[in-house]
Design a protein around this motif. Structure first.
Motif, PDB file in Angstrom:
ATOM      1  N   ASN A   1     102.588   2.124  17.660  1.00  0.00           N
ATOM      2  CA  ASN A   1     102.301   0.700  17.471  1.00  0.00           C
ATOM      3  C   ASN A   1     103.382  -0.073  18.206  1.00  0.00           C
ATOM      4  O   ASN A   1     104.504  -0.177  17.737  1.00  0.00           O
ATOM      5  CB  ASN A   1     102.311   0.400  15.966  1.00  0.00           C
ATOM      6  CG  ASN A   1     102.310  -1.082  15.648  1.00  0.00           C
ATOM      7  OD1 ASN A   1     102.105  -1.925  16.530  1.00  0.00           O
ATOM      8  ND2 ASN A   1     102.534  -1.399  14.380  1.00  0.00           N
TER       9      ASN A   1
ATOM     10  N   ALA B   1      90.325   4.733  17.183  1.00  0.00           N
ATOM     11  CA  ALA B   1      91.295   4.181  16.246  1.00  0.00           C
ATOM     12  C   ALA B   1      90.914   2.730  15.980  1.00  0.00           C
ATOM     13  O   ALA B   1      90.836   1.924  16.891  1.00  0.00           O
ATOM     14  CB  ALA B   1      92.708   4.266  16.810  1.00  0.00           C
TER      15      ALA B   1
ATOM     16  N   TYR C   1      97.161  14.415  18.716  1.00  0.00           N
ATOM     17  CA  TYR C   1      97.613  13.134  19.261  1.00  0.00           C
ATOM     18  C   TYR C   1      98.663  12.458  18.389  1.00  0.00           C
ATOM     19  O   TYR C   1      98.763  12.699  17.183  1.00  0.00           O
ATOM     20  CB  TYR C   1      96.420  12.184  19.429  1.00  0.00           C
ATOM     21  CG  TYR C   1      95.400  12.706  20.399  1.00  0.00           C
ATOM     22  CD1 TYR C   1      95.656  12.695  21.769  1.00  0.00           C
ATOM     23  CD2 TYR C   1      94.192  13.215  19.958  1.00  0.00           C
ATOM     24  CE1 TYR C   1      94.731  13.188  22.663  1.00  0.00           C
ATOM     25  CE2 TYR C   1      93.257  13.710  20.843  1.00  0.00           C
ATOM     26  CZ  TYR C   1      93.527  13.701  22.204  1.00  0.00           C
ATOM     27  OH  TYR C   1      92.615  14.189  23.084  1.00  0.00           O
TER      28      TYR C   1
ATOM     29  N   ILE D   1      91.508   6.381  11.755  1.00  0.00           N
ATOM     30  CA  ILE D   1      91.244   7.277  12.879  1.00  0.00           C
ATOM     31  C   ILE D   1      89.949   8.034  12.600  1.00  0.00           C
ATOM     32  O   ILE D   1      89.802   8.658  11.552  1.00  0.00           O
ATOM     33  CB  ILE D   1      92.380   8.303  13.049  1.00  0.00           C
ATOM     34  CG1 ILE D   1      93.735   7.610  13.070  1.00  0.00           C
ATOM     35  CG2 ILE D   1      92.145   9.158  14.283  1.00  0.00           C
ATOM     36  CD1 ILE D   1      94.052   6.844  14.312  1.00  0.00           C
TER      37      ILE D   1
ATOM     38  N   LEU E   1      98.335   5.814  22.859  1.00  0.00           N
ATOM     39  CA  LEU E   1      97.981   7.137  22.364  1.00  0.00           C
ATOM     40  C   LEU E   1      98.668   8.186  23.226  1.00  0.00           C
ATOM     41  O   LEU E   1      98.651   8.106  24.455  1.00  0.00           O
ATOM     42  CB  LEU E   1      96.459   7.319  22.411  1.00  0.00           C
ATOM     43  CG  LEU E   1      95.925   8.541  21.676  1.00  0.00           C
ATOM     44  CD1 LEU E   1      95.983   8.323  20.173  1.00  0.00           C
ATOM     45  CD2 LEU E   1      94.493   8.844  22.110  1.00  0.00           C
TER      46      LEU E   1
ATOM     47  N   ALA F   1      98.411  -0.566  20.869  1.00  0.00           N
ATOM     48  CA  ALA F   1      98.617   0.842  20.562  1.00  0.00           C
ATOM     49  C   ALA F   1      98.691   1.679  21.825  1.00  0.00           C
ATOM     50  O   ALA F   1      98.079   1.363  22.840  1.00  0.00           O
ATOM     51  CB  ALA F   1      97.497   1.345  19.682  1.00  0.00           C
TER      52      ALA F   1
ATOM     53  N   THR G   1     106.160   5.705  16.364  1.00  0.00           N
ATOM     54  CA  THR G   1     105.091   6.605  16.781  1.00  0.00           C
ATOM     55  C   THR G   1     104.851   7.586  15.649  1.00  0.00           C
ATOM     56  O   THR G   1     105.807   8.153  15.122  1.00  0.00           O
ATOM     57  CB  THR G   1     105.523   7.379  18.039  1.00  0.00           C
ATOM     58  OG1 THR G   1     105.982   6.425  18.995  1.00  0.00           O
ATOM     59  CG2 THR G   1     104.389   8.172  18.622  1.00  0.00           C
TER      60      THR G   1
ATOM     61  N   VAL H   1      98.851  11.694  14.520  1.00  0.00           N
ATOM     62  CA  VAL H   1      97.500  11.467  13.997  1.00  0.00           C
ATOM     63  C   VAL H   1      97.059  12.757  13.321  1.00  0.00           C
ATOM     64  O   VAL H   1      96.948  13.784  13.985  1.00  0.00           O
ATOM     65  CB  VAL H   1      96.530  11.112  15.141  1.00  0.00           C
ATOM     66  CG1 VAL H   1      95.133  10.912  14.589  1.00  0.00           C
ATOM     67  CG2 VAL H   1      97.007   9.878  15.878  1.00  0.00           C
TER      68      VAL H   1
ATOM     69  N   GLU I   1     101.717  10.045  27.555  1.00  0.00           N
ATOM     70  CA  GLU I   1     100.786   8.954  27.272  1.00  0.00           C
ATOM     71  C   GLU I   1      99.426   9.273  27.871  1.00  0.00           C
ATOM     72  O   GLU I   1      99.330   9.687  29.021  1.00  0.00           O
ATOM     73  CB  GLU I   1     101.326   7.651  27.863  1.00  0.00           C
ATOM     74  CG  GLU I   1     100.421   6.485  27.583  1.00  0.00           C
ATOM     75  CD  GLU I   1     100.957   5.184  28.155  1.00  0.00           C
ATOM     76  OE1 GLU I   1     102.183   5.009  28.214  1.00  0.00           O
ATOM     77  OE2 GLU I   1     100.131   4.330  28.540  1.00  0.00           O
TER      78      GLU I   1
ATOM     79  N   ARG J   1      96.247   3.477  26.527  1.00  0.00           N
ATOM     80  CA  ARG J   1      96.744   2.400  25.675  1.00  0.00           C
ATOM     81  C   ARG J   1      95.668   1.347  25.548  1.00  0.00           C
ATOM     82  O   ARG J   1      94.835   1.169  26.422  1.00  0.00           O
ATOM     83  CB  ARG J   1      98.051   1.803  26.207  1.00  0.00           C
ATOM     84  CG  ARG J   1      98.021   1.340  27.645  1.00  0.00           C
ATOM     85  CD  ARG J   1      99.306   0.623  27.997  1.00  0.00           C
ATOM     86  NE  ARG J   1     100.496   1.465  27.897  1.00  0.00           N
ATOM     87  CZ  ARG J   1     101.625   1.069  27.295  1.00  0.00           C
ATOM     88  NH1 ARG J   1     101.689  -0.125  26.724  1.00  0.00           N
ATOM     89  NH2 ARG J   1     102.659   1.871  27.269  1.00  0.00           N
TER      90      ARG J   1
ATOM     91  N   ILE K   1     100.239   8.387  17.845  1.00  0.00           N
ATOM     92  CA  ILE K   1      99.900   7.007  18.179  1.00  0.00           C
ATOM     93  C   ILE K   1     101.092   6.102  17.914  1.00  0.00           C
ATOM     94  O   ILE K   1     101.825   6.278  16.940  1.00  0.00           O
ATOM     95  CB  ILE K   1      98.630   6.544  17.422  1.00  0.00           C
ATOM     96  CG1 ILE K   1      98.055   5.285  18.071  1.00  0.00           C
ATOM     97  CG2 ILE K   1      98.892   6.331  15.952  1.00  0.00           C
ATOM     98  CD1 ILE K   1      96.593   5.051  17.714  1.00  0.00           C
TER      99      ILE K   1
END
Lengths: 419, 554, 175
Positions: free
Chosen positions: B266, B335, B262, B474, B298, B296, B254, B257, B316, B319, B264
């Motif tokens: 993966n 994104a 935020y 982003i 967020l 992803a 994680t 951003v 969260e 997603r 993000i």
């Protein structure tokens, strides 16, 4: 027989029907002097036959398009072959629409050869259905490409009518400076068209004969840390090498007219993608085009423009002027919608920005600006007649550069649309 | 257009300076127009442009400059040429890391040098290109304003009965005799025109039929749209209106951003290639990508967001499986799948220490490439990590150094202590990659120690690779709605102006003689056909072509 | 009517001057490549030093500040470090700070480097190239000279010679 094979057959049928359509338009224009009927009736009759054949060709072309769509699983507008054949189809559609408004049979005499050339040019590129890369997997592929091409198709009809106007009005018997200049440029335009035909002809002639030559080219690059790296690539030629790649060795070469080694080496500063092969192809096209042009001059015993000019007798020049302008005026909003607005929307979805000054984007903008200037000049500054016709002819050169030139000469994000 | 002082028409109407055709009766006021017999110049209905004045001040002069279509076309052409030049060589912004001052000259020679010097390597962001766009924008505003208001007034109060010359000098003209009573004849034609959706106005022996006037506003609506579009583009440059950042996120991690609250994550990155069966013959065996996908998540950060010494508190918010044409979108933030890096990068190795003399092995121990543990105890021996190089090389002084921060050629310097070794320990250099070990001759460096000990990864199980990284773009663009609105309005105006035409038919009857003139701003061909069809409806058969005012050969 | 028209003209020109001026000015002063330019405020950051303590850009407000991005893999960074250290010692009595931001390398590499060159100014660790990206760095080393009011006085790309450094720091302290 699979759907895709059927589709390819339909493509060939369409091509020949277009050729015949062109031929009949030729009969309509040429034959009126020898025909027993009155010239008007002759032109009308053969014009109708030609139109009918061309329409059949268009139906075959549509069949090609939709069967390939069904067989390939995605809209066939994703590579150069598919795009060019779609463009030809769109030009036919634009021609049918404009013709329905104006009913001028001889417009076909100029539009059909354009369609034939573009269809043949499409066939120069590899024809396999290629599965879509992630960037193209979007329904915007359908929307953006088809609308942009439709707009461009109307510009093509505008070009055909513009050229027709010039051949109708430029007087090849006059000798004053202005007329001579116009004659020279009309002749040059025709020469360029012949060079393009020669290019397509050469590619198919050597492809038909199975000609091949290949080279090993060594490229030396120096990286950031000053280390020399050399890479060896194989370069394949399908035309006999007049220019071989810079710093390369012959691997295999078929003999052509007793020539079994390259005549020159491509200069080192030409280092674009496939620069040597492109230079070689262009050289061949110009040589063959010039030979073809010379032969035509010998047969006709005068300039080609001077030979076509009398065929245009009796055509109302104001009408062609109007057709050329109308085609462009119809195409302009479609082009703006497809090539700029839809393009921006797709770019925003796929690349996260609606505009990125990518060469293809810039050239779409250039095309748009060009036709904007055309419309303002015509509507507000009163540029009618030959000025407007020249603008329509040059405009199509800009369109073709945007579609083909950018991919061949410049690089950018649209590179997948290339060969 | 020459300057002319007398602006009073023969019909008695007082016109503003610059009027070409009398606002009231349409009689040509311009001496040049008056003496000619060519079709009238009907552009903007012959009205005076707002700015035309007999005695212009400096402000008026600037205004007149931008008000000219000739200037506008020149600006368009200059912009067009500049845009062309900008595509000759790749622009600076297309490169991620390079030095433009040497790149262009190095690659393209003197042409490249001048290309860079003249600022074409950054054409589209240059002050002069932006200046051109600003001038086009100004021209859009002033040209439109100058024409639309007078045109609106002129079209709003049209005289029905026009001067005869005004009618006979239109591009579509019909003259003939009216059979029967004049009023009835006019009524019949009016009925025909009404069927063609014309609005018909009549006044003792004169008629004006008009349709699709709205199409006249098309170009101005289009220009308004373009102005909004340009302003929206300008809006994007304001601070806080747009964000354009790239984050690389290794699978399973994680990251924050930038410029937002935020984070993000993966969860999984997938690359799929087409199988050979799906590819045509010529592409078989090539890796053709089918799918790039980042699964992803967020997160919104509620506390401890920018303090690296604390763990941020994340919740969260959404997603999404991001693929190329389908970005994650949340509260204006998007994104996009931008790229990935799946080149295998060493993450950790698990080597064992081998005592060559006894054949005993100690370990394995885990050696991370990044921030490794510093001390390792292996049986009777200890290893202390003293130095690490991610991309080992020797500098010009022959000293060990690292070429980059990527673990391309990692190297570690340990101090080995234990029985039979110097009390202070003995340095031991270790290259985890076999190729590097040979390339940099590890055994030679370690000298005698290499004869006694070996550090070695026993099998591939002991090698860990870093997870695939996805890179996401982003974006946040508050101006986008305005951009779309501008583009939409512009397109709408263009459609109005292109696919409808403003058509007007004037008619006057003078003692049983009909004079009809028709004008359209576009498509005279259609105009003639429509007049011919209306005339046919009342029994007058004419070829559309014969209505063409043949004196227009220019 | 007439004065009304003049008013509209003047208003439109004013609008064009303001908006157009802003657009052209923006293109002129937006430094190429995304590096924050002279007169701008550098992007803020919050990074850990070698002891795990958080340092923020805001902490240095009111002091003349040199932000030096460096990495052990960049030869230019290595050569200028002793000169930076010398400057730091020389101006230790003034409201002056040097912050070295390491380009996302690991602890060992940084601490060895600090020991080897006897660095006494603050060293911070970037993580995952975040700060480096926020500053739009394209080549290393890059050094920012930030005035006490928080705006950038100068940006130096590449390794600085002694004189380059001295001139700029003297100027910075005078501001």
């Amino acid at each position: 027989m699979s759907l895709l094979d059927f589709s390819s057959d339909a493509f060939i049928v369409a091509f020949f029907l277009y050729c015949f359509g062109f031929l009949f338009y030729g009969v309509a224009a040429l034959g009126k002097k020898w025909s027993k009927r009155s010239p008007e009736e002759h032109t009308k009759r053969w014009g109708r036959i030609a139109y009918f054949v061309a329409l059949l060709g268009f139906i075959a072309h549509l069949t090609f398009f939709f069967t390939r769509w069904a067989g390939g699983g995605h809209i066939p507008t994703s590579n150069m072959y598919e795009f060019m054949s779609f463009l030809a189809m769109a030009i036919m559609a634009a021609f049918i629409i404009v013709d329905a408004i104006y009913r001028k049979p001889l417009l076909g005499l100029f539009t059909l050869p354009l369609v034939v050339i573009i269809v043949a040019y499409a066939a120069v590129f590899p024809q396999e259905v290629q599965p879509l890369i992630p960037a193209l997997q979007s329904y915007w592929l359908k929307i953006h490409v088809t609308t942009a091409a439709s707009g461009e198709a109307f510009f093509a009809v505008g070009f055909a009518a513009g050229l027709m106007y010039l051949l109708r009005t430029v007087d090849f018997t006059k000798k004053d400076e202005k007329s001579r200049r116009e004659q020279r440029w009309v002749e040059f335009t025709l020469y360029v068209i012949i060079v393009i035909i020669a290019f397509i002809g050469s590619v198919f002639a050597f492809r038909g004969a199975g000609y091949e030559a290949s080279f090993k080219q060594e490229t030396v690059t120096i990286d950031d840390s000053g280390v020399e790296n050399s890479t060896v690539n194989t370069v394949e030629y399908s035309l006999p090498p007049i220019f071989k790649p810079y710093n390369s060795q012959v691997v295999t070469i078929d003999s052509f007219l007793g020539i079994d080694k390259p005549l020159f080496e491509t200069p080192h500063w030409m280092h674009g993608v496939d620069a040597a092969r492109k230079l070689n192809t262009i050289t061949w096209s110009i040589i063959n085009g010039s030979i073809l042009y010379g032969l035509l001059r010998l047969v006709l015993r005068r300039r080609i423009g001077a030979a076509i000019h009398p065929l245009m007798d009796g055509i109302d020049e104001d009408d062609i002027d109007e057709i050329s302008y109308r085609a462009i005026a119809i195409g302009y909003p479609i082009f703006m919608l497809g090539a700029l607005i839809f393009a921006m929307i797709w770019a925003y979805i796929a690349w996260s920005r609606f505009w990125g000054w990518d060469p293809k984007e810039v050239w779409a903008l250039i095309t748009w600006l060009y036709y904007t200037a055309y419309l303002h000049l015509r509507l507000s500054r009163g540029w009618h007649g030959s000025k407007s016709a020249w603008l329509a002819v040059i405009g199509f050169v800009v369109v073709m550069f945007t579609l083909i030139g950018v991919n061949l000469v410049l690089v950018g994000l649209h590179s997948y649309a290339g060969v | 257009m020459s300057a002319f002082e007398n602006t009073k028409c023969t019909c008695g109407h007082q016109n503003p300076t610059g009027t070409v055709l009398c606002e009231s009766c349409g009689y040509p006021l311009d001496p040049e127009e008056e003496s000619s017999d060519a079709p009238l110049e009907m552009r903007y209905d012959g009205i005076a442009r707002r700015s035309q004045k007999s005695n212009p001040s400096p402000i008026d002069r600037v205004w007149n400059f931008f008000s000219s279509v000739k200037v506008a076309v020149r600006l368009i052409v200059i912009t067009l040429i500049a845009a062309m030049i900008g595509t000759i060589f790749t622009q600076e912004n297309a490169f991620i890391s390079f030095d433009p001052s040497t790149y262009y000259e190095g690659k393209y020679g003197w042409i490249g040098k001048w290309y860079y010097k003249l600022g074409f390597s950054n054409t589209y962001e240059s002050w002069w290109f932006i200046g051109l766009l600003v001038m086009i924008g100004t021209s859009l505003v002033i040209c439109s304003l100058d024409r639309v208001l007078p045109l609106y007034r002129a079209l709003n109060k049209q005289q029905i009965r026009k001067h005869e010359q005004f009618l006979t000098r239109q591009r579509t003209v019909y003259t003939g005799a009216a059979e029967g009573p004049e009023a009835a004849w006019t009524e019949r034609l009016a009925a025909q025109l009404k069927r063609k959706r014309y609005k018909v106005h009549m006044e003792n022996g004169a008629l004006l039929a008009e349709k699709n006037r709205f199409s006249r506003w098309g170009p101005y609506v289009n220009h308004i749209g373009l102005i909004i579009f340009l302003l929206a583009v300008l809006l994007r440059t304001l601070p806080g209106w747009s964000i354009d950042n790239y984050v690389t996120v290794p699978e399973g991690q994680t990251v924050k951003v930038p410029e937002t609250k935020y984070y993000i994550k993966n969860e999984k990155f997938t690359i799929d290639y087409y199988a050979d069966a799906e590819l045509p013959t010529e592409l078989k065996g090539t890796a053709r990508a089918k799918l790039y996908e980042t699964q992803a998540v967020l997160y919104d950060c509620s506390a401890d967001c920018d303090d690296p010494s604390k763990t941020p508190k994340l919740t969260e918010v959404t997603r999404h499986d991001i693929i190329v044409n389908d970005p994650l979108s949340y509260d204006g933030i998007k994104a996009y799948q931008f790229g990935f890096d799946d080149t295998p990068k060493l993450k950790a190795v698990n080597p064992v220490l081998i005592d060559k003399q006894t054949g005993k092995t100690y370990g394995p121990f885990k050696l991370d490439m990044r921030n490794p543990q510093l001390d390792y105890a292996l049986g009777p021996y200890t290893l202390e990590l003293r130095q690490s190089y991610m991309d080992f090389a020797l500098n010009s002084d022959g000293q060990p150094t690292t070429k980059s921060r990527e673990p391309n050629a990692p190297a570690f310097v340990f101090v080995l202590k234990g029985p039979g070794l110097d009390e202070k320990g003995e340095p031991y250099m270790y290259f985890p990659k076999q190729t590097d070990k040979e390339r940099f001759s590890q055994d030679v460096i370690n000298g005698k120690l290499a004869e006694r000990f070996d550090l070695k990864v026993p099998s591939m199980d002991g090698v860990e690779f870093a997870p695939v990284e996805t890179s996401l773009n982003i974006r946040y663009d508050r101006a986008m709605p305005y951009i779309w609105v501008g583009a939409g309005i512009s397109m709408f105006g263009l459609l109005l102006g292109s696919y409808w035409q403003h058509r007007r038919i004037w008619l006057r009857l003078d003692n049983g003689r009909v004079t009809l003139g028709a004008h359209t701003n576009k498509n005279n061909y259609g105009m003639r056909a429509e007049v011919a069809s209306a005339l046919r409806g009342i029994g007058i058969v004419v070829e559309p072509k014969s209505l063409d005012n043949g004196r227009n050969k220019s | 009517m007439k004065s009304n028209r003049r008013l509209i003209q003047v208003l439109i020109f004013l609008g064009v001057l303001i908006l157009g001026g802003y657009a052209i000015g923006h293109s002129l002063f937006a430094s190429g490549g995304g590096l924050p330019g002279k007169g701008q405020t550098p992007p803020s950051f919050a990074l850990l030093d070698m002891d795990g303590k958080t340092h923020r850009l805001e902490d240095y407000k009111g002091k003349a500040l040199v932000i030096n991005f460096w990495g052990t893999f960049c030869p230019g960074c290595v050569t200028e470090t002793p000169d930076l250290e010398e400057q730091y010692k020389k101006h230790g009595d003034k409201p002056f700070e040097i912050v070295g931001i390491n380009l996302s390398e690991d602890n060992l590499a940084i601490s060895n480097f600090i020991k080897q060159y006897g660095v006494s100014y603050t060293m911070l660790q970037d993580n995952n190239r975040q700060v480096e990206r926020a500053y739009g760095l394209k080549s290393y080393p890059t050094t920012f000279f930030v005035k006490p009011d928080g705006t950038i006085m100068d940006v130096f790309i590449g390794a600085m010679g002694k004189q380059d450094m001295d001139e700029r720091i003297t100027k910075l302290l005078a501001s």
